[in-house]
Write a protein that holds these residues in place. Structure first.
Motif, mmCIF file in Angstrom:
data_model
loop_
_atom_site.group_PDB
_atom_site.id
_atom_site.type_symbol
_atom_site.label_atom_id
_atom_site.label_comp_id
_atom_site.label_asym_id
_atom_site.label_seq_id
_atom_site.Cartn_x
_atom_site.Cartn_y
_atom_site.Cartn_z
ATOM 1 N N TYR A 45 2.531 -7.915 -2.262
ATOM 2 C CA TYR A 45 1.276 -8.273 -2.560
ATOM 3 C C TYR A 45 0.320 -7.030 -2.493
ATOM 4 C CZ TYR A 45 -3.107 -10.403 -1.203
ATOM 5 O OH TYR A 45 -4.366 -10.992 -1.259
ATOM 6 N N ILE A 46 0.591 -6.016 -1.751
ATOM 7 C CA ILE A 46 -0.243 -4.619 -1.645
ATOM 8 C C ILE A 46 -0.204 -3.987 -3.060
ATOM 9 C CG2 ILE A 46 -0.369 -2.472 -0.445
ATOM 10 C CD1 ILE A 46 0.140 -3.919 1.965
ATOM 11 N N ALA A 47 1.109 -3.792 -3.673
ATOM 12 C CA ALA A 47 1.457 -3.186 -4.709
ATOM 13 C C ALA A 47 0.769 -3.948 -5.943
ATOM 14 C CB ALA A 47 2.906 -3.010 -5.053
ATOM 15 N N SER A 48 0.599 -5.154 -5.843
ATOM 16 C CA SER A 48 0.105 -5.903 -7.085
ATOM 17 C C SER A 48 -1.500 -5.896 -6.939
ATOM 18 C CB SER A 48 0.629 -7.339 -6.857
ATOM 19 O OG SER A 48 0.114 -8.114 -6.032
ATOM 20 N N GLY A 49 -2.257 -5.339 -6.067
ATOM 21 C CA GLY A 49 -3.553 -5.063 -6.008
ATOM 22 C C GLY A 49 -4.010 -6.382 -5.276
ATOM 23 N N GLY A 50 -3.218 -7.272 -4.425
ATOM 24 C CA GLY A 50 -3.780 -8.218 -3.770
ATOM 25 C C GLY A 50 -3.423 -9.641 -4.710
ATOM 26 N N SER A 51 -2.687 -9.557 -5.810
ATOM 27 C CA SER A 51 -2.642 -10.677 -6.636
ATOM 28 C C SER A 51 -1.137 -11.323 -6.410
ATOM 29 C CB SER A 51 -2.823 -10.505 -8.130
ATOM 30 O OG SER A 51 -1.866 -9.387 -8.586
ATOM 31 N N ARG A 52 -0.954 -12.475 -6.848
ATOM 32 C CA ARG A 52 0.269 -13.072 -6.543
ATOM 33 C C ARG A 52 1.375 -12.372 -7.478
ATOM 34 N NH1 ARG A 52 0.421 -19.346 -6.400
ATOM 35 N NH2 ARG A 52 1.832 -18.937 -4.914
ATOM 36 N N VAL A 53 2.734 -12.279 -7.345
ATOM 37 C CA VAL A 53 3.698 -11.812 -8.047
ATOM 38 C C VAL A 53 3.642 -12.447 -9.319
ATOM 39 C CG1 VAL A 53 6.173 -11.324 -8.286
ATOM 40 C CG2 VAL A 53 4.865 -11.096 -5.866
ATOM 41 N N SER A 54 3.950 -11.608 -10.619
ATOM 42 C CA SER A 54 3.688 -12.297 -11.796
ATOM 43 C C SER A 54 4.941 -12.776 -12.175
ATOM 44 C CB SER A 54 3.600 -11.078 -12.747
ATOM 45 O OG SER A 54 4.466 -10.211 -12.996
ATOM 46 N N HIS A 55 5.284 -13.584 -13.344
ATOM 47 C CA HIS A 55 6.455 -14.127 -13.866
ATOM 48 C C HIS A 55 7.545 -12.893 -14.330
ATOM 49 C CE1 HIS A 55 9.438 -16.641 -15.908
ATOM 50 N NE2 HIS A 55 8.902 -16.338 -16.951
ATOM 51 N N ALA A 56 6.871 -11.929 -14.822
ATOM 52 C CA ALA A 56 7.740 -10.704 -15.310
ATOM 53 C C ALA A 56 8.236 -9.936 -14.141
ATOM 54 C CB ALA A 56 6.822 -9.710 -16.234
ATOM 55 N N GLN A 57 7.301 -10.146 -13.119
ATOM 56 C CA GLN A 57 7.910 -9.192 -11.798
ATOM 57 C C GLN A 57 9.303 -10.137 -11.398
ATOM 58 O OE1 GLN A 57 4.204 -8.690 -9.616
ATOM 59 N NE2 GLN A 57 5.388 -6.885 -8.933
ATOM 60 N N VAL A 58 9.131 -11.369 -11.181
ATOM 61 C CA VAL A 58 10.097 -12.259 -10.716
ATOM 62 C C VAL A 58 11.566 -12.009 -11.681
ATOM 63 C CG1 VAL A 58 10.851 -14.526 -10.250
ATOM 64 C CG2 VAL A 58 8.432 -13.908 -9.527
ATOM 65 N N LEU A 59 11.144 -11.940 -12.846
ATOM 66 C CA LEU A 59 12.483 -11.883 -13.823
ATOM 67 C C LEU A 59 12.947 -10.626 -13.623
ATOM 68 C CD1 LEU A 59 10.750 -13.453 -17.104
ATOM 69 C CD2 LEU A 59 12.508 -14.528 -15.845
ATOM 70 N N ARG A 60 12.331 -9.447 -13.427
ATOM 71 C CA ARG A 60 13.041 -8.264 -13.207
ATOM 72 C C ARG A 60 13.507 -8.117 -12.006
ATOM 73 N NH1 ARG A 60 8.334 -5.100 -12.960
ATOM 74 N NH2 ARG A 60 8.661 -5.007 -11.014
ATOM 75 N N ASP A 61 12.664 -8.458 -10.960
ATOM 76 C CA ASP A 61 13.233 -8.109 -9.566
ATOM 77 C C ASP A 61 14.394 -9.109 -9.226
ATOM 78 O OD1 ASP A 61 11.343 -6.181 -9.686
ATOM 79 O OD2 ASP A 61 10.148 -7.242 -8.135
ATOM 80 N N LYS A 62 14.514 -10.191 -9.416
ATOM 81 C CA LYS A 62 15.273 -11.278 -9.035
ATOM 82 C C LYS A 62 16.543 -11.518 -9.933
ATOM 83 C CE LYS A 62 15.707 -15.962 -6.931
ATOM 84 N NZ LYS A 62 15.004 -17.090 -6.381
ATOM 85 N N TYR A 63 16.252 -11.384 -11.299
ATOM 86 C CA TYR A 63 17.302 -11.528 -12.093
ATOM 87 C C TYR A 63 17.558 -10.382 -13.349
ATOM 88 C CZ TYR A 63 15.688 -16.208 -10.959
ATOM 89 O OH TYR A 63 15.352 -17.377 -10.146
#
Length: 149
Positions: A45-63
């Motif tokens: 949350y802090i790294a994103s500047g207080g916004s929700r995690v993006s679809h691209a981040q989820v794709l990268r980090d999780k898969y």
């Protein structure tokens, strides 16, 4: 078991079962522990500047996928679930159809294909308990016979 101790894969600490969330599709505890998940979510949350995690981040980090790889998979499947051949029917909070889920092996993390929410849920349950599929089939057949009466 109330005294069960579990090793958190992130922090390496052995903790009580209550320090872990439950998984909806398994009796195994969700990894990592609640505290590590909370710290990770806060950092994201802090790294994103207080916004929700993006679809691209989820794709990268999780898969380990890029949005382009996801889009290619979606195109190869003609926008349809790899199991039932239907488009996603779940809708998000804005009323728009949700994206197809990235199905993956929960032990190895290997990405398989894209599934609708319904097929993804069934796949989770059967992956955790392979005999479940046969038991569901028997159950439905038993009730079909009862209904034919």
């Amino acid at each position: 078991m109330t005294g069960e101790l579990i090793l958190c894969r992130r922090c390496g600490e052995t903790k009580a079962r209550s320090a872990f969330n439950n998984q909806g599709h398994s009796s195994l505890p969700r990894q990592p522990c609640k505290q590590c998940r909370s710290v990770a979510r806060r950092a994201e949350y802090i790294a994103s500047g207080g916004s929700r995690v993006s679809h691209a981040q989820v794709l990268r980090d999780k898969y380990g996928l890029t949005p382009e790889q996801y889009d290619r998979m979606l195109q190869d499947q003609h926008g349809l679930c790899a199991i039932c051949g239907q488009p996603e029917t779940r809708v998000g909070s804005g009323g728009e159809p949700r994206r197809l889920s990235v199905d993956h092996d929960h032990r190895t993390g290997a990405v398989r294909q894209l599934l609708c929410g319904r097929c993804n849920s069934v796949t989770w349950a059967v992956e955790e308990s392979p005999g479940l599929l046969d038991e569901v089939r028997k159950y439905l057949e038993r009730h079909r016979r009862l209904g034919d009466g």
